[in-house]
Enzyme design. Structure first.
Site, PDB file in Angstrom:
ATOM      1  N   TYR A  77       0.847  -1.033  -0.084  1.00 48.21           N
ATOM      2  CA  TYR A  77      -0.080   0.037   0.053  1.00 48.21           C
ATOM      3  C   TYR A  77       0.852   1.325   0.098  1.00 48.21           C
ATOM      4  O   TYR A  77       0.419   2.556   0.096  1.00 48.21           O
ATOM      5  CB  TYR A  77      -0.795  -0.098   1.319  1.00 48.21           C
ATOM      6  CG  TYR A  77      -2.211  -1.053   1.123  1.00 48.21           C
ATOM      7  CD1 TYR A  77      -2.183  -1.937   0.029  1.00 48.21           C
ATOM      8  CD2 TYR A  77      -3.268  -0.663   2.078  1.00 48.21           C
ATOM      9  CE1 TYR A  77      -3.184  -2.795   0.092  1.00 48.21           C
ATOM     10  CE2 TYR A  77      -4.325  -1.788   1.666  1.00 48.21           C
ATOM     11  CZ  TYR A  77      -4.388  -2.728   0.984  1.00 48.21           C
ATOM     12  OH  TYR A  77      -5.473  -3.585   0.958  1.00 48.21           O
TER      13      TYR A  77
ATOM     14  N   LYS B 264       3.675 -14.287   5.568  1.00 50.03           N
ATOM     15  CA  LYS B 264       4.056 -15.216   4.506  1.00 50.03           C
ATOM     16  C   LYS B 264       5.568 -15.451   4.178  1.00 50.03           C
ATOM     17  O   LYS B 264       6.018 -15.361   3.248  1.00 50.03           O
ATOM     18  CB  LYS B 264       3.119 -15.031   3.029  1.00 50.03           C
ATOM     19  CG  LYS B 264       3.031 -16.083   2.152  1.00 50.03           C
ATOM     20  CD  LYS B 264       2.120 -17.077   2.478  1.00 50.03           C
ATOM     21  CE  LYS B 264       2.024 -17.937   1.465  1.00 50.03           C
ATOM     22  NZ  LYS B 264       1.154 -19.083   1.558  1.00 50.03           N
TER      23      LYS B 264
ATOM     24  N   ASP C  97      -2.524 -17.861   5.205  1.00 52.90           N
ATOM     25  CA  ASP C  97      -3.902 -18.515   4.615  1.00 52.90           C
ATOM     26  C   ASP C  97      -4.147 -19.672   5.746  1.00 52.90           C
ATOM     27  O   ASP C  97      -5.262 -19.595   5.703  1.00 52.90           O
ATOM     28  CB  ASP C  97      -3.372 -19.254   3.287  1.00 52.90           C
ATOM     29  CG  ASP C  97      -2.029 -19.761   3.376  1.00 52.90           C
ATOM     30  OD1 ASP C  97      -0.966 -19.314   3.754  1.00 52.90           O
ATOM     31  OD2 ASP C  97      -1.585 -20.868   2.940  1.00 52.90           O
TER      32      ASP C  97
ATOM     33  N   ASP D 180      -5.799  -5.819   5.769  1.00 52.91           N
ATOM     34  CA  ASP D 180      -7.011  -5.383   5.275  1.00 52.91           C
ATOM     35  C   ASP D 180      -8.010  -6.518   4.943  1.00 52.91           C
ATOM     36  O   ASP D 180      -9.182  -6.150   5.148  1.00 52.91           O
ATOM     37  CB  ASP D 180      -6.556  -4.608   3.937  1.00 52.91           C
ATOM     38  CG  ASP D 180      -7.695  -3.850   3.423  1.00 52.91           C
ATOM     39  OD1 ASP D 180      -8.638  -3.550   4.021  1.00 52.91           O
ATOM     40  OD2 ASP D 180      -7.526  -3.195   1.961  1.00 52.91           O
TER      41      ASP D 180
END
Length: 335
Positions: free
Chosen positions: A124, A171, A204, A228
């Site tokens: 972002y 991740k 995930d 988000d």
């Protein structure tokens, strides 16, 4: 004590839910002198910018702002007001409590977690370029400074609210350098907070855990993009964006906001549910030391939602924004 607070009513249903929130705050007994500033799509048409400097100056001066939903004109080159506010004021921590509200039928009863999202960088940051025709690149910016301070905020928040665990979501199995930096920072900060259990989870797997047993995660700390997405997933667990509050916190200022959109299709029709902004205002009251008023509104909301006859259309009812607000004010007065 009278507090001077910046109010940004916003676009679409923003002015309606903002006014409803002002009325409820007044019913709680807290004294606020509102400094109204305008930003968003409507302002862009008259001033050529979605975020005039006067808005930023007001927030810097008052240190606290309450913001209704704001629209950004699409395809006209304007930056998101929300992103610009966070970066200009260094509001590095986005705090999103996700808690079942008594009387609202959630997907999962008893959900009670908090998502702490780094607010200023990651994808972002807006660092994009065209490498060649047909090939675009976005740069994922992660710094040790931002990773450390967001982890420190999450652990401090957990200690302050009596939480037991902070779960870092990442991740790093794929993005070993960028997400690995978050993970490394988290582990260092965790050593300074031995009373809080640290946990690590790949993003995930976290999404799956949120719909199996979200409370196991307790306080989630994560990067901008993951936060988000997971925040909206969390809202879906408890009844939708219409009832979930949010805050953007920095060292020098804080902006409390409804996280839903401006819903221009129902603007001016008296159909909007002001609960999200009211709950955000409750967070704001705690922030400025008005916890007694905050608790009165909390009790009023619980009392109101336990009575099934008062519902706005988004929750299956037929009550107008004004009817909901009036009923809540009565509930607050007796809370």
């Amino acid at each position: 004590m009278t507090h001077t607070i910046t109010l940004i009513p916003g676009d679409g249903i923003g002015p309606e839910v903002s006014r409803a929130t002002q009325v409820v705050l007044e019913a709680s007994g807290v004294k606020i002198d509102w400094e109204v500033q305008h930003a968003g799509a409507a302002v862009a048409e008259t001033q050529g910018t979605t975020l005039p400097n006067s808005v930023l100056e007001s927030i810097r001066r008052n240190k606290v702002a309450l913001k209704g939903p704001i629209g950004t004109p699409i395809g006209k080159g304007f930056r998101s007001v929300n992103v610009t506010l966070r970066q200009a004021l260094d509001l590095y921590a986005n705090v999103r409590p996700v808690k079942s509200l008594h009387g609202v039928e959630p997907r999962f009863e008893g959900t009670d977690i908090v998502i702490v999202r780094e607010n200023t960088e990651d994808l972002y940051a807006g660092l994009e370029l065209i490498i060649m025709p047909g090939v675009a690149q976005s740069i994922k910016l992660i710094t040790e400074r931002s990773c450390t301070r967001i982890c420190e905020y999450a652990f401090d928040y957990a200690e302050r609210l009596g939480r037991k665990r902070v779960t870092v979501v990442h991740k790093a199995n794929i993005m070993k350098l960028s997400d690995g930096l978050l993970l490394e920072s988290f582990r260092k900060v965790a050593l300074k907070h031995p009373k809080i259990e640290p946990a690590e989870m790949i993003v995930d797997a976290c999404a799956m855990q949120m719909v199996r047993n979200a409370n196991k995660l307790d306080v989630i700390v994560t990067e901008n993009l993951y936060g988000d997405i997971l925040s909206d997933l969390g809202a879906g667990l408890v009844g939708g964006l219409g009832i979930v509050p949010g805050a953007n916190i920095g060292h020098e200022a804080a902006v409390f906001e409804a996280v839903h959109g401006s819903a221009p299709d129902i603007a001016g029709k008296g159909l909007a549910n002001p609960t999200a902004l009211i709950q955000s205002a409750v967070m704001m009251l705690h922030h400025i030391g008005e916890s007694t008023a905050a608790q009165k509104i909390d009790r009023g909301l619980i009392s109101l939602y336990e009575r099934s006859e008062i519902r706005t259309a988004d929750l299956g009812g037929s009550s107008s924004t004004e009817e909901f607000t009036e009923a809540l004010c009565k509930a607050v007065a007796t809370a």
